[in-house]
Design an enzyme around this catalytic site. Sequence first.
Site, PDB file in Angstrom:
ATOM      1  N   SER A  12       0.813  -1.215   0.000  1.00 51.44           N
ATOM      2  CA  SER A  12       0.000   0.000   0.000  1.00 51.44           C
ATOM      3  C   SER A  12       0.847   1.266   0.000  1.00 51.44           C
ATOM      4  O   SER A  12       0.485   2.272   0.600  1.00 51.44           O
ATOM      5  CB  SER A  12      -0.936  -0.010   1.216  1.00 51.44           C
ATOM      6  OG  SER A  12      -0.156  -0.132   2.394  1.00 51.44           O
ATOM      7  N   GLY A  47      13.004  13.780   0.219  1.00 49.68           N
ATOM      8  CA  GLY A  47      13.474  14.693  -0.831  1.00 49.68           C
ATOM      9  C   GLY A  47      12.403  15.036  -1.844  1.00 49.68           C
ATOM     10  O   GLY A  47      12.117  16.205  -2.109  1.00 49.68           O
ATOM     11  N   GLU A 113      19.099  17.557  -6.289  1.00 52.25           N
ATOM     12  CA  GLU A 113      19.778  16.564  -5.445  1.00 52.25           C
ATOM     13  C   GLU A 113      20.984  16.011  -6.185  1.00 52.25           C
ATOM     14  O   GLU A 113      21.204  16.312  -7.367  1.00 52.25           O
ATOM     15  CB  GLU A 113      18.799  15.441  -5.065  1.00 52.25           C
ATOM     16  CG  GLU A 113      17.700  15.926  -4.146  1.00 52.25           C
ATOM     17  CD  GLU A 113      16.687  14.861  -3.792  1.00 52.25           C
ATOM     18  OE1 GLU A 113      16.819  13.717  -4.245  1.00 52.25           O
ATOM     19  OE2 GLU A 113      15.741  15.186  -3.071  1.00 52.25           O
ATOM     20  N   HIS A 241      22.434   5.165   1.501  1.00 51.88           N
ATOM     21  CA  HIS A 241      22.286   6.627   1.515  1.00 51.88           C
ATOM     22  C   HIS A 241      23.443   7.184   2.329  1.00 51.88           C
ATOM     23  O   HIS A 241      23.721   6.701   3.433  1.00 51.88           O
ATOM     24  CB  HIS A 241      20.940   7.023   2.135  1.00 51.88           C
ATOM     25  CG  HIS A 241      20.559   8.431   1.828  1.00 51.88           C
ATOM     26  ND1 HIS A 241      21.231   9.503   2.360  1.00 51.88           N
ATOM     27  CD2 HIS A 241      19.607   8.946   1.029  1.00 51.88           C
ATOM     28  CE1 HIS A 241      20.688  10.625   1.901  1.00 51.88           C
ATOM     29  NE2 HIS A 241      19.699  10.305   1.085  1.00 51.88           N
ATOM     30  N   ARG A 288      25.245   9.224  -5.097  1.00 48.60           N
ATOM     31  CA  ARG A 288      25.307   8.586  -3.781  1.00 48.60           C
ATOM     32  C   ARG A 288      26.397   7.556  -3.599  1.00 48.60           C
ATOM     33  O   ARG A 288      26.962   7.447  -2.520  1.00 48.60           O
ATOM     34  CB  ARG A 288      23.987   7.870  -3.536  1.00 48.60           C
ATOM     35  CG  ARG A 288      22.973   8.818  -3.150  1.00 48.60           C
ATOM     36  CD  ARG A 288      21.736   8.154  -2.763  1.00 48.60           C
ATOM     37  NE  ARG A 288      20.793   9.249  -2.715  1.00 48.60           N
ATOM     38  CZ  ARG A 288      19.516   9.110  -2.671  1.00 48.60           C
ATOM     39  NH1 ARG A 288      19.012   7.895  -2.682  1.00 48.60           N
ATOM     40  NH2 ARG A 288      18.731  10.144  -2.619  1.00 48.60           N
ATOM     41  N   HIS A 349      19.644   1.776   2.007  1.00 45.18           N
ATOM     42  CA  HIS A 349      18.527   2.673   1.702  1.00 45.18           C
ATOM     43  C   HIS A 349      17.612   2.152   0.597  1.00 45.18           C
ATOM     44  O   HIS A 349      16.395   2.273   0.684  1.00 45.18           O
ATOM     45  CB  HIS A 349      19.121   4.026   1.299  1.00 45.18           C
ATOM     46  CG  HIS A 349      18.131   5.090   1.008  1.00 45.18           C
ATOM     47  ND1 HIS A 349      17.227   5.537   1.941  1.00 45.18           N
ATOM     48  CD2 HIS A 349      17.882   5.825  -0.119  1.00 45.18           C
ATOM     49  CE1 HIS A 349      16.486   6.501   1.423  1.00 45.18           C
ATOM     50  NE2 HIS A 349      16.850   6.681   0.157  1.00 45.18           N
ATOM     51  N   GLU A 373       9.653  -0.308  -5.569  1.00 45.43           N
ATOM     52  CA  GLU A 373      11.039  -0.688  -5.227  1.00 45.43           C
ATOM     53  C   GLU A 373      11.301  -2.170  -5.456  1.00 45.43           C
ATOM     54  O   GLU A 373      12.437  -2.582  -5.725  1.00 45.43           O
ATOM     55  CB  GLU A 373      11.322  -0.300  -3.772  1.00 45.43           C
ATOM     56  CG  GLU A 373      12.776  -0.462  -3.406  1.00 45.43           C
ATOM     57  CD  GLU A 373      13.173   0.281  -2.148  1.00 45.43           C
ATOM     58  OE1 GLU A 373      12.460   1.225  -1.738  1.00 45.43           O
ATOM     59  OE2 GLU A 373      14.205  -0.079  -1.560  1.00 45.43           O
ATOM     60  N   ARG A 384      20.838   4.117  -8.463  1.00 46.14           N
ATOM     61  CA  ARG A 384      19.652   4.939  -8.700  1.00 46.14           C
ATOM     62  C   ARG A 384      19.950   6.422  -8.482  1.00 46.14           C
ATOM     63  O   ARG A 384      20.564   6.811  -7.486  1.00 46.14           O
ATOM     64  CB  ARG A 384      18.539   4.522  -7.741  1.00 46.14           C
ATOM     65  CG  ARG A 384      17.299   5.369  -7.852  1.00 46.14           C
ATOM     66  CD  ARG A 384      16.260   4.908  -6.859  1.00 46.14           C
ATOM     67  NE  ARG A 384      16.695   5.124  -5.500  1.00 46.14           N
ATOM     68  CZ  ARG A 384      16.254   6.101  -4.718  1.00 46.14           C
ATOM     69  NH1 ARG A 384      15.374   6.976  -5.167  1.00 46.14           N
ATOM     70  NH2 ARG A 384      16.689   6.213  -3.482  1.00 46.14           N
TER      71      ARG A 384
END
Length: 533
Positions: A12, A47, A113, A241, A288, A349, A373, A384
Site C-alpha cells: 500500500s 526529498g 539533489e 544513503h 550517492r 537505503h 522498489e 539509482r
Amino acid sequence: MRKKVDFLIIGSGIAGLTFALKVAHKGKVLIVAKDKTDETATKYAQGGIAAVMYTPDTYEKHIQDTLKAGDGLNDERIVRLTITESTERVKELINWGTHFDKKKSGKYDLAREGGHSEHRVFHHKDKTGYEIEKTLVAQIKEHPNIEILQKHFAIDILTQHHLGKELNKKSKGIKCFGAYVLNPETKEIMTILSKVTLIASGGAGNVYSTTTNPRIATGDGVAMVYRAKGQIENMEFFQFHPTSLYNPGERPSFLITEALRGFGAILKTADEKEFMHKYDERGSLAPRDIVARAIDTEMKLSGEEHVYLDCRHLEKDDLIREFPTIYAKCLTIGIDITKDMIPVVPAAHYMCGGIKVDEYGRSTIQNLYASGEVASTGLHGANRLASNSLLESAVFSHRSSLNAMEHIDDIGFCDEIPDWDASGTVLNEEMILITQSLKEVQSIMSNYVGIVRSNLRLKRALDRLEIIYKETEDLYEKSVLTQRICELRNLIIVGYLIIKMAMQRKESRGLHFSIDYPNDSDKNGYISNNYEF
Ligand code: FAD
Ligand code: SIN
C-alpha cells in the site's frame, strides 16, 4: 477462508495505491498490507519526486543524468520512456490532491539533489512521501471497489506448483493465481484467488544492520517470486544513503535528505574540513555511491563512527522553513542544526534490483506484475539517481494498470488451488531463535556485503548465511506459521541473492564496489589503498 478478487495488490505504498486507483473501475480490488495501510517507505520519503517541468530542464538532461548515475547498466529504452512520462505522472499526483511546494511566483519550487544537473525535484517541505501517501490513502478509502486488508501478511504467491502433480503437469509456463495471506492476529491463512496480482511490497533494507527503511521492508516480494521460480536480477546493487543521522540504537535510522546538500549543506570531518572535492568535482552533490564510499573511507581513515553535515552557514529562517522535520528531529537529540554540525553515517537505503519486469511491469510469471522498489525495470542500472524511485513507481504502476486492464477479461480464476496445509507444524518457535538469527544475518550482510566488498568477504558471507538458512528452514518446517519467521526466511533469500549476484559480477560498477576489481579512478588514488585494513 477463500476470497476471489479481480486484482490483488500486495502493498500500500505509492506503487500499490496508484495501481489500485487506476484499475478499480474495471473490477474488484483487494490491497493487502502487512502493517497499517500508511506504514510504508513511501510515507518516509523526504526529498521528493523527480520530473521535468520547466526550462532550462529538458527530458534529455534528466535522461542523461539517470544514465550517468546508472554507470552504463541502465536499459536506455526504459530510461527514456520513464522520464518522458514523468510530467504526466506528477500532474496526476497533483490532480489527486498532492501539494508540492510553490514559489511566490506560483511556479513549483523544484529542488536539486545529487547527480541531477537541474532543479527538478517536486517536494513538500522535507516530508514529500507523507504528503503523497496521505493523499493516495484518502482517495483509496473513497473508492467503493477497493478493499484494504491491513495487518495481513502475504506468505507466498499461488502458482501451479500448489496444484496436485497431475494438474500441474497440464499447464505451460508459470502462472500466478493469487496468494496465501496470513492474519497474524487470528493465525488464519486465507486463500486469495485473483485474476491479476501486483507485487508492490517495497524494499529490503532490513537485511542490513543499519537502514533508513521502515520495518516492513523485508524483501518479501523478491523472496516470494524467487520461490515461485520467477526471475530476479541486479540484487548486488544495494544503495547506501550517505547521510542518515548518527544516533546509535535507533532503528530505522533517520534520514537526512540529500536535498539538504542541494540547499548548500557541506560534508565535513570532525576537524571541520571539507573532503568531498578530493573524491569528485561535484563535491557534496556527487552521486550517492561516490559520496557513501568517500564517507566510508574518511571514517576508516579517522577511526570515527561518523562524519558531519554542516548547515551553520545557511540562512537560519530558510533552513528551518524548508527542513522542519529534520530541524525538529535533531533537536530531540540535542542538535540545533543552525548552530551544530549534524553527525551522519551511511545506511542501507534502496534495493535497485528485484523482480525482473518488462516495460509494462510484467514479471516472468504470467498474470503477475511488479511495481515500485520491488521491481527491476532497468531504470536504475547500477545506481539509482535520487528521487527517481517515486517516479518509477508511478510510471510503472500506470503502465502495468493499462496492460492488466487490457487482458483481464481473458483471465479466469484457478479454483483447484487448495487451501494452506498446516499439518505437521506443531512448534511454537521461541522468538529468541528468530531475533538472534535476524541479527546474525544483518551483521553478516553489513560486515561482508556492505559498501565495500571483496571475493573473500563474499565467500565468508555465503558460508555463514548457509548455516542460518538450514537452521531456519528446519524451524520453518516444524513451526506454526508466524510473520516473523516468514520475514526472516525472506531476508535470508534476499541476502543470498545479493551475495550470489555480487560474486558473479567480476568488476566494480556503480553501487557494487570490490577491492578485488578496483576502477581506474581508484587505482589512481584514494579508495582502494584505504580499504587494505
Ligand atoms: P513501500 O512504500 O515501501 O510500500 C510497501 C508496501 O508493501 C507496504 O504497504 C507493506 O506493508 C507492504 N508489504 C510488504 N511485504 C508485504 C507482505 N509480505 N504482505 C503484505 N504486505 C506487504 N525515493 C524517492 O524517489 N524520493 C525520495 O525522496 C525518497 N526518500 C526516501 C526516504 C526514506 C527514509 C526511504 C526509506 C526511502 C526513500 N525513497 C525515496 C525511496 C522510496 O520511498 C521507495 O522506494 C518507495 O516509496 C517505494 O514504494 P513502494 O510502493 O514500492 O513500497
Ligand atoms: C533523500 O531525500 O535524500 C532521499 C531521496 C531518495 O532516496 O531518492
